[in-house]
Scaffold this motif. Structure first.
Motif, mmCIF file in Angstrom:
data_model
loop_
_atom_site.group_PDB
_atom_site.id
_atom_site.type_symbol
_atom_site.label_atom_id
_atom_site.label_comp_id
_atom_site.label_asym_id
_atom_site.label_seq_id
_atom_site.Cartn_x
_atom_site.Cartn_y
_atom_site.Cartn_z
ATOM 1 N N GLU A 214 24.198 -3.062 -11.097
ATOM 2 C CA GLU A 214 24.727 -3.815 -10.039
ATOM 3 C C GLU A 214 24.807 -3.438 -8.810
ATOM 4 O O GLU A 214 24.692 -3.999 -7.911
ATOM 5 N N ALA A 215 24.789 -1.873 -8.668
ATOM 6 C CA ALA A 215 24.664 -1.286 -7.381
ATOM 7 C C ALA A 215 23.365 -1.577 -6.992
ATOM 8 O O ALA A 215 23.080 -1.794 -5.807
ATOM 9 N N THR A 216 22.180 -1.272 -7.956
ATOM 10 C CA THR A 216 21.024 -1.462 -7.553
ATOM 11 C C THR A 216 20.666 -2.816 -7.031
ATOM 12 O O THR A 216 19.882 -3.215 -5.878
ATOM 13 N N LEU A 217 21.173 -3.794 -7.807
ATOM 14 C CA LEU A 217 20.610 -5.249 -7.245
ATOM 15 C C LEU A 217 21.430 -5.478 -6.054
ATOM 16 O O LEU A 217 20.868 -6.232 -5.149
ATOM 17 N N LYS A 218 22.621 -5.046 -5.746
ATOM 18 C CA LYS A 218 23.211 -5.277 -4.448
ATOM 19 C C LYS A 218 22.272 -4.731 -3.206
ATOM 20 O O LYS A 218 22.086 -5.093 -2.223
ATOM 21 N N GLY A 219 21.931 -3.498 -3.501
ATOM 22 C CA GLY A 219 20.894 -2.834 -2.651
ATOM 23 C C GLY A 219 19.674 -3.851 -2.179
ATOM 24 O O GLY A 219 19.128 -4.134 -1.319
ATOM 25 N N VAL A 220 18.954 -4.403 -3.323
ATOM 26 C CA VAL A 220 17.836 -5.173 -3.137
ATOM 27 C C VAL A 220 18.171 -6.274 -2.413
ATOM 28 O O VAL A 220 17.523 -6.837 -1.519
ATOM 29 N N ASP A 221 19.504 -7.036 -2.561
ATOM 30 C CA ASP A 221 19.870 -8.145 -1.936
ATOM 31 C C ASP A 221 20.109 -7.848 -0.437
ATOM 32 O O ASP A 221 19.842 -8.674 0.395
ATOM 33 N N ARG A 222 20.972 -6.685 -0.216
ATOM 34 C CA ARG A 222 21.433 -6.561 1.030
ATOM 35 C C ARG A 222 20.686 -5.472 2.165
ATOM 36 O O ARG A 222 20.910 -5.622 3.261
ATOM 37 N N LEU A 223 20.067 -4.488 1.453
ATOM 38 C CA LEU A 223 19.544 -3.435 2.297
ATOM 39 C C LEU A 223 18.114 -3.845 3.039
ATOM 40 O O LEU A 223 17.332 -4.706 2.376
ATOM 41 N N PRO A 224 17.830 -3.462 4.175
ATOM 42 C CA PRO A 224 16.598 -3.822 4.834
ATOM 43 C C PRO A 224 15.507 -2.958 4.260
ATOM 44 O O PRO A 224 15.713 -1.799 3.672
ATOM 45 N N LEU A 225 14.450 -3.448 4.276
ATOM 46 C CA LEU A 225 13.219 -2.918 3.691
ATOM 47 C C LEU A 225 12.651 -1.676 4.616
ATOM 48 O O LEU A 225 12.579 -1.975 5.846
ATOM 49 N N ARG A 226 12.364 -0.550 3.918
ATOM 50 C CA ARG A 226 11.855 0.606 4.880
ATOM 51 C C ARG A 226 10.251 -0.006 5.204
ATOM 52 O O ARG A 226 9.672 -0.195 4.214
ATOM 53 N N THR A 227 9.949 0.510 6.211
ATOM 54 C CA THR A 227 8.619 -0.112 6.491
ATOM 55 C C THR A 227 7.670 0.873 5.672
ATOM 56 O O THR A 227 7.652 1.927 5.791
ATOM 57 N N PRO A 228 6.623 0.251 5.259
ATOM 58 C CA PRO A 228 5.690 0.953 4.400
ATOM 59 C C PRO A 228 4.784 1.972 5.341
ATOM 60 O O PRO A 228 4.485 1.396 6.487
ATOM 61 N N LEU A 229 4.625 3.325 4.955
ATOM 62 C CA LEU A 229 3.766 4.065 5.927
ATOM 63 C C LEU A 229 2.395 4.263 5.620
ATOM 64 O O LEU A 229 1.298 4.717 6.270
ATOM 65 N N ARG A 230 2.064 4.126 4.267
ATOM 66 C CA ARG A 230 0.737 4.214 3.787
ATOM 67 C C ARG A 230 0.003 3.012 3.521
ATOM 68 O O ARG A 230 -1.389 2.876 3.161
ATOM 69 N N ALA A 231 0.383 1.840 3.921
ATOM 70 C CA ALA A 231 -0.118 0.463 3.483
ATOM 71 C C ALA A 231 -1.503 0.054 4.464
ATOM 72 O O ALA A 231 -2.411 -0.614 3.929
ATOM 73 N N GLY A 232 -1.383 0.550 5.839
ATOM 74 C CA GLY A 232 -2.257 0.229 6.508
ATOM 75 C C GLY A 232 -2.793 -1.343 6.713
ATOM 76 O O GLY A 232 -1.654 -2.067 6.933
ATOM 77 N N PRO A 233 -3.816 -1.810 6.462
ATOM 78 C CA PRO A 233 -4.003 -3.194 6.604
ATOM 79 C C PRO A 233 -3.226 -4.161 5.538
ATOM 80 O O PRO A 233 -3.206 -5.133 5.718
ATOM 81 N N LEU A 234 -2.783 -3.398 4.622
ATOM 82 C CA LEU A 234 -1.902 -4.427 3.499
ATOM 83 C C LEU A 234 -0.482 -4.222 3.980
ATOM 84 O O LEU A 234 0.225 -4.886 3.371
ATOM 85 N N THR A 235 -0.126 -3.716 5.123
ATOM 86 C CA THR A 235 1.267 -3.703 5.689
ATOM 87 C C THR A 235 1.660 -5.156 5.594
ATOM 88 O O THR A 235 3.036 -5.548 4.996
ATOM 89 N N GLN A 236 1.028 -6.120 6.323
ATOM 90 C CA GLN A 236 1.753 -7.548 6.508
ATOM 91 C C GLN A 236 1.904 -8.129 5.347
ATOM 92 O O GLN A 236 2.877 -8.789 5.125
ATOM 93 N N VAL A 237 0.778 -7.831 4.200
ATOM 94 C CA VAL A 237 1.160 -8.632 3.103
ATOM 95 C C VAL A 237 2.224 -8.318 2.213
ATOM 96 O O VAL A 237 2.962 -8.976 1.451
ATOM 97 N N VAL A 238 2.431 -6.832 2.119
ATOM 98 C CA VAL A 238 3.557 -6.016 1.656
ATOM 99 C C VAL A 238 4.780 -6.607 1.991
ATOM 100 O O VAL A 238 5.964 -7.004 1.463
ATOM 101 N N GLN A 239 4.903 -6.635 3.188
ATOM 102 C CA GLN A 239 6.085 -7.030 4.001
ATOM 103 C C GLN A 239 6.464 -8.695 3.802
ATOM 104 O O GLN A 239 7.593 -8.993 3.545
ATOM 105 N N GLY A 240 5.350 -9.232 3.622
ATOM 106 C CA GLY A 240 5.528 -10.687 3.392
ATOM 107 C C GLY A 240 6.118 -11.007 2.217
ATOM 108 O O GLY A 240 7.050 -11.887 1.867
ATOM 109 N N LEU A 241 5.522 -10.555 1.173
ATOM 110 C CA LEU A 241 5.883 -10.642 -0.097
ATOM 111 C C LEU A 241 7.229 -10.240 -0.552
ATOM 112 O O LEU A 241 8.221 -10.467 -1.259
ATOM 113 N N LEU A 242 7.877 -9.184 0.366
ATOM 114 C CA LEU A 242 9.111 -8.739 0.169
ATOM 115 C C LEU A 242 10.346 -9.269 1.160
ATOM 116 O O LEU A 242 11.349 -8.420 1.431
#
Length: 518
Positions: A214-242
Motif C-alpha cells: 500500500e505504501a509503494t502504490l501510494k508512492g507510484v501514484d503521488r511522487l514525481p518521477l526522478r529524471t533519468p540520467l542514463r537514458a540519453g535520446p530515450l529520455t523523452q519516450v521513458v518520461q512519456g510512458l511514465l
C-alpha cells in the motif's frame, strides 16, 4: 531479489516437487521444481492471494493460452495452475533463459541499445495481446525472461483483475491507475514497459518498493518521477510512458519508432546477441535442468547439497538507487552502513548497549531468531518475516522485515563501499537525500557516534511522511572495516513510537543483531 538456496521436500497439488527457491520478490516466489509424472523439470511460481480472493486458476490457463496463440514462442507455457494454502501456484514448462531482474542484479544497467532491443521485443508481445483487448497488468522484470539468440519470453498473463486488489505482484511497477484501484487497460501495460525500460537504463526502478504494497502504490501514484540520467535520446519516450495520466502516454507506434531510432544510432552493438550474463545464465539454468530432471534419488541428494549452501551470500545489492529517496517505512540510503539515532523518546537518551545473546536465549515471548543467508542474524517479533530484498552493485543488499497488518518495519542494509567515519555517512551522504525527498523529513536530535559490538557506529533518528502517515525512524550504522558496514533502520508510526511493544522490539533487535563471522 536474490536467489535463496532453500531446499524442501514440499509438493504442490500432490505432484510438483519444489526443489529450490530461484527468485523472491514482493508477493511472489519462483521455484525450481520437478514433475515426477513426466520426469521433466519445471518452474513453479507462488503468488500470495488476499483473503477470500476467490481466484479461478482456470482464468490463468485460458488467458495464457489465448495470448500464446497470438504471439507464438513468446509466452511461457503454463502447464498447470492451482489454488492451495492461500497461494496461487502457476506451473510453467522449463524456460531456457534468465529473468530480467536477475540479469540486472548481476550486471547492472544495460546499454541503451540493449535496453531498446528488449523493450522492442516486449512491445511486440504487448501489441499482439492488446490487439485482442488482453491486458497483462502484472508486467515487471520478474515476468520477463531473456534468452540467448532468441526473443524474450513473458510470464504472468491472467493475474490482472483476478482479485479485488489493484496488483498482486511487484507493486513498484504498477501504473498510477492501478495504484488508485481504477479500471485498467493497455495504457497500464505501456506504463509498465516504461518502468522496465527506466530500470534497464538506470539500474533501479522509477519508484522504489517501500516494503508494504500500500505504501509503494501510494508512492507510484503521488511522487514525481526522478529524471533519468542514463537514458540519453530515450529520455523523452521513458518520461512519456511514465506520465501519471494514461491519456498522455504516447501511442505504441511512437514508442516503437523511438526505440528503433535508438538501435539505428547505436555504434553496431545492436547486431549482436544479448551478451554477458545471458550466456552464463543459460549454462547455469541448463545445469539446473539437468539436476532437477534426474531420478528422485539424485534429486534428494541434490536437495541436501543445496541445503548445505544456504549460508552463502545472496549477492544482492545497494538500495541507494531507490527513487525518489525518502524516509518512508523502508527508507533508502546511498551508503547502506549509515548511522542512526536513539531508540528512546528523547534524542539525548543513550542508546541501549548490546548484551550477548545466543540465538533464541533470553528473547521476549514469541520472538524468533532469523539467520539470513546473506550473512547476518537477528531476532524478530512473532509473525515477522522477510518482506523484500533489494539488490545492488558490489555485493550490497537490503533486506526488509515486517508482518502483515503491522505498520512497523526493520531494514537491514549491507555495503562494501562505506566511508571510514560513521557520523559523516549519515551527515554527508544520507541526510542530504532525506532533506530533498519531499517527505517532510525532520531530524530528531543530533547525529551521535557510539560503539556497537566493539565497533565504530553512529545513530540518527528522524520523522517523515510515508503513505499519508507520519513515521519515525531510528537508524544505526555499524562499520566492519575495509569499507564494509551494516545499517539497521527501525520504522514505526510516530504515534506508536513510545508503545512498550515497539520499545521492546527495538531493544531486542539491537541486542541480537549479529553479522556473520568473517
Amino acid at each position: 531479489m536474490g536467489r535463496a538456496h532453500v531446499s524442501t521436500d514440499r509438493s504442490v497439488a500432490g505432484r510438483y516437487r519444489l526443489i529450490e527457491v530461484a527468485r523472491r520478490e514482493t508477493n511472489r516466489v519462483r521455484w525450481y521444481a520437478d514433475d515426477p509424472g513426466t520426469g521433466r523439470p519445471c518452474l513453479v511460481t507462488q503468488t500470495g492471494l488476499p483473503r477470500d480472493a476467490g481466484v479461478a486458476p482456470s482464468r490463468v490457463l485460458r488467458a495464457t493460452e489465448s495470448v500464446a496463440r497470438l504471439c507464438p514462442g513468446r509466452i511461457a507455457t503454463v502447464v498447470d495452475a492451482v489454488e492451495e494454502s492461500g497461494f496461487l501456484w502457476t506451473v510453467h514448462a522449463w524456460i531456457d533463459g534468465t529473468s530480467l531482474d536477475e540479469v540486472l542484479a548481476g550486471e547492472g544497467p544495460f546499454t541503451r541499445a540493449r535496453a531498446a532491443r528488449v523493450a522492442l521485443e516486449l512491445l511486440d508481445v504487448l501489441d499482439a495481446a492488446h490487439a485482442e483487448a488482453v491486458t497483462h497488468g502484472e508486467l515487471s522484470p520478474g515476468q520477463v525472461f531473456l534468452r540467448e539468440g532468441a526473443p524474450v519470453v513473458v510470464t504472468g498473463y491472467g493475474l490482472a483483475g483476478a482479485t479485488s486488489v489493484p496488483r498482486l505482484t511487484a507493486p513498484s511497477y504498477a501504473s498510477p491507475e492501478q495504484a488508485r484501484n481504477e479500471r485498467i487497460g493497455p495504457a497500464a501495460d505501456l506504463w509498465a514497459l516504461g518502468a522496465i525500460l527506466y530500470t534497464m537504463l538506470e539500474g533501479r526502478p522509477p519508484f522504489r518498493d517501500r516494503g508494504r504494497p500500500e505504501a509503494t502504490l501510494k508512492g507510484v501514484d503521488r511522487l514525481p518521477l526522478r529524471t533519468p540520467l542514463r537514458a540519453g535520446p530515450l529520455t523523452q519516450v521513458v518520461q512519456g510512458l511514465l506520465r501519471k495520466d494514461p491519456r498522455e502516454r504516447p501511442a505504441r507506434q511512437a514508442v516503437r519508432e523511438a526505440l528503433t531510432r535508438a538501435l539505428r544510432e547505436d555504434d553496431g552493438t545492436t547486431a549482436t546477441a544479448l551478451p554477458g550474463t545471458v550466456r552464463y545464465a543459460g549454462r547455469e539454468w541448463g545445469r539446473r535442468a539437468t539436476l532437477i530432471g534426474t531420478t528422485l534419488a539424485v534429486v534428494t541428494v541434490a536437495a541436501a547439497v543445496l541445503a548445505a549452501t544456504r549460508g552463502l551470500p545472496g549477492g544482492e545489492g545497494d538500495p541507494a538507487s531507490d527513487a525518489p529517496p525518502a524516509a518512508a517505512s523502508v527508507p533508502a540510503a546511498p551508503v547502506p552502513a549509515a548511522p542512526g539515532a536513539t531508540p528512546d523518546d528523547g534524542p539525548k537518551t543513550p542508546a541501549p548497549s548490546p548484551s550477548p545473546t545466543d540465538d533464541a536465549d533470553g528473547l521476549p515471548p514469541g520472538y524468533h531468531a532469523y539467520h539470513a543467508p546473506e550473512g547476518f542474524s537477528v531476532a524478530l517479533p512473532g509473525g515477522w518475516k522477510r518482506l523484500d530484498t533489494s539488490p545492488g552493485a558490489d555485493g550490497a543488499y537490503r533486506v526488509v522485515f515486517g508482518a502483515d497488518g503491522d505498520p512497523r518495519t526493520l531494514a537491514v542494509t549491507y555495503s562494501e563501499r562505506v566511508g571510514a567515519d560513521a557520523v559523516a555517512v549519515w551527515r554527508d551522504d544520507v541526510e542530504p537525500l532525506l532533506e530533498r525527498s519531499g517527505d517532510g523529513y525532520d531530524r530528531i536530535g543530533g547525529i551521535r557516534a557510539t560503539t556497537y559490538q566493539g565497533r565504530e557506529a553512529a545513530d540518527m533518528e528522524w520523522s517523515a511522511d510515508a503513505g499519508g502517515d507520519r513515521v519515525r525512524t531510528f537508524g544505526r550504522g555499524l562499520l566492519l572495516g575495509g569499507g564494509r558496514g551494516f545499517s539497521l533502520r527501525w520504522t514505526t508510526p510516530a504515534a506508536d513510537w513510545s508503545q512498550p511493544a515497539s520499545r521492546e522490539a527495538l531493544r531486542t533487535v539491537l541486542r541480537t543483531f549479529r553479522p556473520a563471522p568473517d
